[in-house]
Design an enzyme around this catalytic site. Structure first.
Site: not given
Ligand code: ASP
Length: 342
Positions: A246, A195
């Site tokens: 993230t 992300t």
């Molecule tokens: N937070 C993001 C989600 O759960 C994924 C990530 O940050 O890698 O959609």
């Protein structure tokens, strides 16, 4: 706990001056921008691509700030650069849903007015972060989802792109791998590239954040993660600072991570201390791992994570800082050209 903070030894001097509200020193800390390319486990062969991408994005956002642009313009530009880079799980390069589609989430927030805009489960556009900004600027709503978000994108004249153009071979390979009956879902999520997100303070002292993602690998269709949820996947307030997180979205949502970290800052914690406390709470309370970039109104920044890695970069005083593993803080002059960044 890792990693770095904009609070370094020579900044300690600045900070003591901050407490006496010395405007000259504060001006020297601004503008500032910090970006991340996702918390998790970046495979060795993709580590350099991941670091180069966040450096590119930090340079692009910082150039806007140095030219007198707003924090909002800078974070949207930095995240757009990362969405266009297929090395990240956002825009082109997004992970796939169970049925093999791309559904993306994004948010922006303006710390001046607390205005915010988000999209969730949106399909067929290249830059969800730009659509999120339009939701903020052109509607009275905070979040549009799925078909409604696509309809709004069409009304705003945003070009639709074929889904295929957003899907990389790497994303398809990982999706297939995760469908195998013997797939280990935890291991599969760990291999994912990240992300993306950015936080910034401009020369006027205005603060903004932006985050964009394809979500979790092989997620159910219609799953909405933390990213488009205000206070979870991002928050910005000129009075306190900004956070772009993230990590495991469901865990981030349970502890409202972005707002939790700003709450700790309101209680007097530094950006770094507050980030560490928020991440530690998420780990202890709901077993969630992740990372954040944080800024405060004086321009003190932090890039912290409790996952194995998080690609991050920060630009301030014409210096670029970056890292991927625990304890790394490489730096170079901001104008140094990038080699082999893709
Ligand atoms: N937070 C993001 C989600 O759960 C994924 C990530 O940050 O890698 O959609």
């Amino acid at each position: 706990m890792d990693t770095l903070s904009g609070l370094r030894s020579d900044d300690e001097k600045h900070l003591s001056l901050h407490s006496t509200k010395c405007p000259v020193t504060v001006a020297a800390m601004l503008p500032v921008l910090a970006v991340h390319g996702g918390a998790g486990h970046v495979p060795k062969e993709r580590a350099e691509i991941s670091c180069a991408g966040v450096r590119d994005a930090a340079r692009a956002g910082y150039a806007i700030l140095r030219a007198g642009g707003s924090a909002m313009d800078a974070v949207v530009e930095a995240v757009t650069v990362l969405e266009n880079n297929p090395a990240y799980n956002a825009g082109r390069g997004s992970v796939l849903t169970r049925h093999g589609h791309v559904e993306m989430d994004a948010i922006v927030m303006d710390g001046r007015t607390l205005a915010s805009g988000a999209v969730s489960a949106v399909k067929g556009i290249a830059n969800p972060v730009q659509l999120a900004r339009l939701v903020m600027e052109k509607t009275s709503h905070l979040c549009l989802t799925a078909e409604g978000a696509s309809e709004f994108a069409r009304a705003m004249g945003i070009q639709e792109v074929p889904e295929e153009s957003l899907i990389t071979d790497y994303a398809r390979m990982r999706w297939r791998k995760n469908l195998q009956p013997d797939a280990n879902p935890v291991e599969c999520q760990m291999g994912k590239m990240g992300t993306v997100g950015a936080v910034a303070v401009d020369s006027e002292g205005n603060i903004a954040c932006a985050t964009s993602t394809g979500g979790m690998l092989n997620k159910m269709e219609g799953r909405v993660g933390d990213t488009p949820c205000i206070g979870c996947g991002g928050y910005a307030d000129n009075k306190v600072g900004a956070v772009s997180p993230t990590g495991h979205g469901e865990a981030i949502m349970k502890v409202t991570l972005a707002r939790l970290i700003l709450f700790y800052m309101e209680q007097g914690k530094s950006a770094q201390e507050a980030a560490d406390m928020g991440l530690a709470y998420m780990k202890e309370r709901v077993e969630g791992l992740g990372g954040v970039v944080v800024v405060d109104p004086q321009g003190v920044w932090a890039a912290r994570f409790n996952s194995l890695q998080m690609a991050w970069a920060a630009a301030q005083n014409d210096q670029l800082h970056y890292g991927l593993y625990a304890g790394e803080d490489f730096s170079q002059p901001i104008e140094q050209p990038e080699q082999n960044s893709q």
